[in-house]
Design an enzyme around this catalytic site. Structure first.
Site: not given
Length: 327
Positions: A129-130, A177, A181-182, A219, A281-282
């Protein structure tokens, strides 16, 4: 303002630590698949029964102690063992900072390599994950080093970065993936406006579908999903080349619908005690996410924004009272 508010909550170490003590509160149980491996496997089996595969995230990040990073590594190794033992359709997503990226690069690399090696032995894919921009290049470095020995690794490209197309072209031969961006980033490196982020998401997704290896399209936006469905049809892109991906607990009906239509679908399944930062964050990521979980998190008479804010406030008050009783 909402994004800044929830991002601030997500980075509050006091609330993060408190949330671990009190367990899943404020509706997080609807978007986090439990606090242990057994609960996560149960959730995966339920999703698999509907033709949905999963990517599993042992929640946690921004670790600064070696013993915590090693503990996280051991937990992920147990997840891999559980995936193999239960023969579920799932792979691993991991965050480098949980495994020591902020401590020492080679320490982190060795931890991740141990995970990737075990997963490789079981034929399980690992997605790196980034996180925020400050960890972008070190994460790409991890992918570069791991790919010298392993093929079961891929990563994430975030469309809010202005250089997303460049990153994608460099890593076109990896399973990628694509997300929006979060994290909160400066306008110099990331698009601040949703319309620009969405436009770039579509642009780089189309490019990778035509030129890349395998594309995970992450998405919840049904308009983007419908656009991609038309694009792959028009360009005769086989369904084996891509999948749609959403977060656990979000837009369940749409997840089931896409899977029933024959599209590869993967649900991102987070679990663990370190859920608070992920959940906040979500909510910060997009205002729409408040609406997506509102009916599941709150009753009809509850105002969503006030409800989440109150939950964060009450969590802090509960701890304060508990602390005062000890004095």
């Amino acid at each position: 303002m909402l994004k800044d508010f929830f991002m601030g909550l997500s980075q509050n170490q006091f609330l993060n630590n408190t949330a671990k003590k009190y367990g899943l509160k404020m509706g997080a149980q609807t978007v986090v698949a439990g606090t242990n491996i057994e609960e996560a496997i149960r959730s995966i089996k339920e999703l698999n029964a509907h033709g949905i595969s999963c990517t599993v995230d042992n929640l946690g990040e921004f670790v600064f102690k070696e013993e915590e990073a090693v503990e996280a590594k051991e937990q992920i190794l147990k997840v891999i063992e559980a995936i193999y033992k239960n023969q579920v359709d799932a792979h691993i997503s991991l965050k480098p900072t949980q495994l020591g990226l902020d401590i020492d690069y080679h320490f982190c690399l060795n931890n991740v390599k141990e995970i990737v090696d075990k997963a490789n032995n079981y034929g399980i894919f690992v997605n790196i994950d980034m996180e925020d921009y400050s960890h972008l290049q070190p994460t790409f470095d991890l992918l570069d080093d791991l790919s010298l020995e392993y093929e079961n690794v891929g990563t994430v490209i975030q469309s809010y970065f202005r250089q997303a197309q460049e990153y994608l072209e460099k890593y076109r031969n990896f399973r990628i993936r694509i997300v929006k961006g979060a994290y909160k980033e400066s306008d110099e490196i990331a698009y601040p406006d949703k319309k620009d982020i969405d436009a770039n998401f579509i642009k780089i997704t189309e490019w990778h579908l035509l030129n890349g290896k395998f594309t995970s399209i992450a998405t919840h936006d049904h308009q983007i999903i419908n656009h991609i469905k038309e694009f792959v049809k028009k360009n005769n892109i086989p369904k084996e080349k891509f999948e749609f991906q959403m977060l656990y607990g979000f837009r369940k009906d749409l997840q089931l619908k896409l899977a029933s239509e024959g599209y590869n679908f993967c649900t991102y399944v987070p679990f663990g005690n370190d859920w608070y930062g992920y959940f906040m964050r979500r909510l910060a990521e997009r205002p729409q996410n408040l609406n997506l979980v509102a009916k599941q998190v709150f009753n009809k008479k509850t105002n969503t924004i006030l409800g989440v804010a109150a939950g964060a406030f009450l969590l802090g008050r509960m701890t304060k009272k508990k602390s005062n009783r000890r004095k």
